[in-house]
Write a protein that holds these residues in place. Structure first.
Motif, PDB file in Angstrom:
ATOM      1  N   SER A 148       0.823  -1.205   0.000  1.00 50.57           N
ATOM      2  CA  SER A 148       0.000   0.000   0.000  1.00 50.57           C
ATOM      3  C   SER A 148       0.862   1.263   0.000  1.00 50.57           C
ATOM      4  N   ASN A 149       0.265   2.356  -0.453  1.00 49.27           N
ATOM      5  CA  ASN A 149       0.927   3.657  -0.363  1.00 49.27           C
ATOM      6  C   ASN A 149       0.581   4.376   0.938  1.00 49.27           C
ATOM      7  N   LYS A 150      -0.152   3.726   1.823  1.00 55.85           N
ATOM      8  CA  LYS A 150      -0.455   4.290   3.134  1.00 55.85           C
ATOM      9  C   LYS A 150       0.716   4.028   4.076  1.00 55.85           C
ATOM     10  N   ASP A 151       0.926   4.911   5.040  1.00 60.39           N
ATOM     11  CA  ASP A 151       2.041   4.710   5.960  1.00 60.39           C
ATOM     12  C   ASP A 151       1.806   3.474   6.834  1.00 60.39           C
ATOM     13  N   LYS A 152       2.880   2.771   7.089  1.00 62.60           N
ATOM     14  CA  LYS A 152       2.816   1.479   7.774  1.00 62.60           C
ATOM     15  C   LYS A 152       2.239   1.597   9.183  1.00 62.60           C
ATOM     16  N   ASN A 153       2.590   2.656   9.889  1.00 59.43           N
ATOM     17  CA  ASN A 153       2.112   2.834  11.261  1.00 59.43           C
ATOM     18  C   ASN A 153       0.586   2.898  11.306  1.00 59.43           C
ATOM     19  N   SER A 154      -0.004   3.645  10.380  1.00 58.41           N
ATOM     20  CA  SER A 154      -1.469   3.753  10.329  1.00 58.41           C
ATOM     21  C   SER A 154      -2.103   2.402  10.029  1.00 58.41           C
ATOM     22  N   ILE A 155      -1.516   1.672   9.092  1.00 60.27           N
ATOM     23  CA  ILE A 155      -2.042   0.359   8.743  1.00 60.27           C
ATOM     24  C   ILE A 155      -2.046  -0.557   9.958  1.00 60.27           C
ATOM     25  N   GLU A 156      -0.944  -0.573  10.695  1.00 62.55           N
ATOM     26  CA  GLU A 156      -0.845  -1.444  11.871  1.00 62.55           C
ATOM     27  C   GLU A 156      -1.898  -1.092  12.916  1.00 62.55           C
ATOM     28  N   ILE A 157      -2.106   0.197  13.142  1.00 60.97           N
ATOM     29  CA  ILE A 157      -3.085   0.635  14.148  1.00 60.97           C
ATOM     30  C   ILE A 157      -4.502   0.232  13.738  1.00 60.97           C
ATOM     31  N   ILE A 158      -4.840   0.455  12.471  1.00 63.61           N
ATOM     32  CA  ILE A 158      -6.185   0.141  11.989  1.00 63.61           C
ATOM     33  C   ILE A 158      -6.449  -1.361  12.036  1.00 63.61           C
ATOM     34  N   LEU A 159      -5.454  -2.158  11.640  1.00 60.84           N
ATOM     35  CA  LEU A 159      -5.606  -3.612  11.697  1.00 60.84           C
ATOM     36  C   LEU A 159      -5.788  -4.084  13.140  1.00 60.84           C
ATOM     37  N   LYS A 160      -4.998  -3.532  14.042  1.00 63.50           N
ATOM     38  CA  LYS A 160      -5.093  -3.916  15.451  1.00 63.50           C
ATOM     39  C   LYS A 160      -6.469  -3.579  16.018  1.00 63.50           C
ATOM     40  N   ASN A 161      -6.973  -2.382  15.689  1.00 65.30           N
ATOM     41  CA  ASN A 161      -8.294  -1.974  16.170  1.00 65.30           C
ATOM     42  C   ASN A 161      -9.402  -2.876  15.635  1.00 65.30           C
ATOM     43  N   ALA A 162      -9.150  -3.462  14.451  1.00 63.28           N
ATOM     44  CA  ALA A 162     -10.145  -4.359  13.843  1.00 63.28           C
ATOM     45  C   ALA A 162     -10.016  -5.790  14.358  1.00 63.28           C
ATOM     46  N   GLY A 163      -8.978  -6.045  15.153  1.00 62.40           N
ATOM     47  CA  GLY A 163      -8.774  -7.386  15.686  1.00 62.40           C
ATOM     48  C   GLY A 163      -8.017  -8.305  14.761  1.00 62.40           C
ATOM     49  N   PHE A 164      -7.357  -7.734  13.740  1.00 66.56           N
ATOM     50  CA  PHE A 164      -6.582  -8.530  12.796  1.00 66.56           C
ATOM     51  C   PHE A 164      -5.141  -8.655  13.280  1.00 66.56           C
ATOM     52  N   SER A 165      -4.553  -9.812  13.061  1.00 61.50           N
ATOM     53  CA  SER A 165      -3.158 -10.040  13.422  1.00 61.50           C
ATOM     54  C   SER A 165      -2.350 -10.296  12.159  1.00 61.50           C
ATOM     55  N   LEU A 166      -1.381  -9.431  11.898  1.00 60.39           N
ATOM     56  CA  LEU A 166      -0.522  -9.586  10.728  1.00 60.39           C
ATOM     57  C   LEU A 166       0.891  -9.154  11.107  1.00 60.39           C
ATOM     58  N   ASN A 167       1.865  -9.993  10.774  1.00 56.97           N
ATOM     59  CA  ASN A 167       3.256  -9.690  11.087  1.00 56.97           C
ATOM     60  C   ASN A 167       3.652  -8.370  10.428  1.00 56.97           C
ATOM     61  N   PRO A 168       4.191  -7.410  11.193  1.00 54.71           N
ATOM     62  CA  PRO A 168       4.605  -6.123  10.612  1.00 54.71           C
ATOM     63  C   PRO A 168       5.560  -6.281   9.434  1.00 54.71           C
TER      64      PRO A 168
END
Length: 257
Positions: A148-168
């Motif tokens: 993605s062209n979105k910043d990685k930090n934002s992606i990690e926060i949004i995934l975490k808030n959604a309950g998704f687990s993905l290796n950074p």
């Protein structure tokens, strides 16, 4: 037998999550700062002037990276009409290197928003319900990556808030550069997975132009922000919220319809 040697590469904004309003607010704050306007930082869509808001919702589909939001504001200020991608690109080319400075302001504005009002910022993102519902079941078939062209930090926060687990390590954000084809090529080399076992989902067909040469399977997310003008459907599969998981699973067995 369920295979896990298939890779599913997701775009983020417009595919996994809807961040339209956050991008509106952040891009406007960046514009105000970049153009030297002495205006208070805005935190809500209602504080964005109507002329910018209207054009943003109409032309978001042409934007591929954060700096390109500046095209929308520039066009409004100059009274130019963005009727298609060609007209958007003309304004984009005229802006030149100023785009890079605006993009820096965009990410500064996002950091300010996220750091000062974290809950408000998070609430402006929604993981699409159909993605949330099928995420875990699709993980049984695929190894997930985000490109993605979105910043990685934002992606990690949004995934975490959604309950998704993905290796950074499996998240390739804007820090990895804007060249999605190059990033995917690195993933292919790292994983040694056959291109025919690699699936890429995006909501912007322009990204497919560069990725086609890799001979991976391409999927268009029709629920995103993407432009519907003059699509060539010959080499990618259109996914909808109701059929996307079925089509992806079937693709593992070569039975796409």
């Amino acid at each position: 037998m369920i295979k896990k040697d298939y890779l599913l590469l997701w775009d983020f904004d417009g595919v996994i999550a809807d961040s339209l309003i956050e991008c509106l607010v952040t891009s406007y704050n960046a514009f105000a700062t970049h153009t030297g306007q002495k205006k208070a930082f805005v935190w809500d869509r209602t504080d964005v002037p109507a002329c910018f808001k209207k054009e943003f919702f109409k032309s978001r589909k042409y934007v591929r990276r954060a700096g390109e939001f500046f095209v929308i504001y520039k066009a409004v200020c100059e009274g130019r009409t963005l009727k298609d991608y060609a007209s958007f690109e003309r304004v984009l080319r005229a802006i030149g290197k100023e785009l890079e400075e605006y993009e820096r302001q965009f990410y500064k504005a996002r950091d300010i928003f996220r750091n000062k009002r974290a809950n408000t910022w998070a609430a402006l993102h929604e993981v699409y319900p159909h993605i949330k519902k099928k995420w875990n079941s699709l993980e049984k078939f695929f190894k997930f990556y985000i490109v993605s062209n979105k910043d990685k930090n934002s992606i990690e926060i949004i995934l975490k808030n959604a309950g998704f687990s993905l290796n950074p390590k499996d998240i390739y954000g804007k820090e990895s550069g804007p060249d999605k084809a190059g990033i995917i090529e690195k993933i292919l080399k790292k994983t040694h997975v056959s291109p025919k076992h690699v699936f890429f989902i995006d909501d912007n067909c322009l990204h497919f132009q560069d990725v086609r040469r890799l001979n991976i399977k391409l999927f268009f997310a029709n629920w995103g922000y993407g432009d519907n003008e003059k699509k060539d459907f010959s080499d990618f599969v259109v996914l909808t919220p109701t059929n996307f998981d079925v089509k992806l699973r079937k693709a593992c067995y070569g039975t796409i319809r």
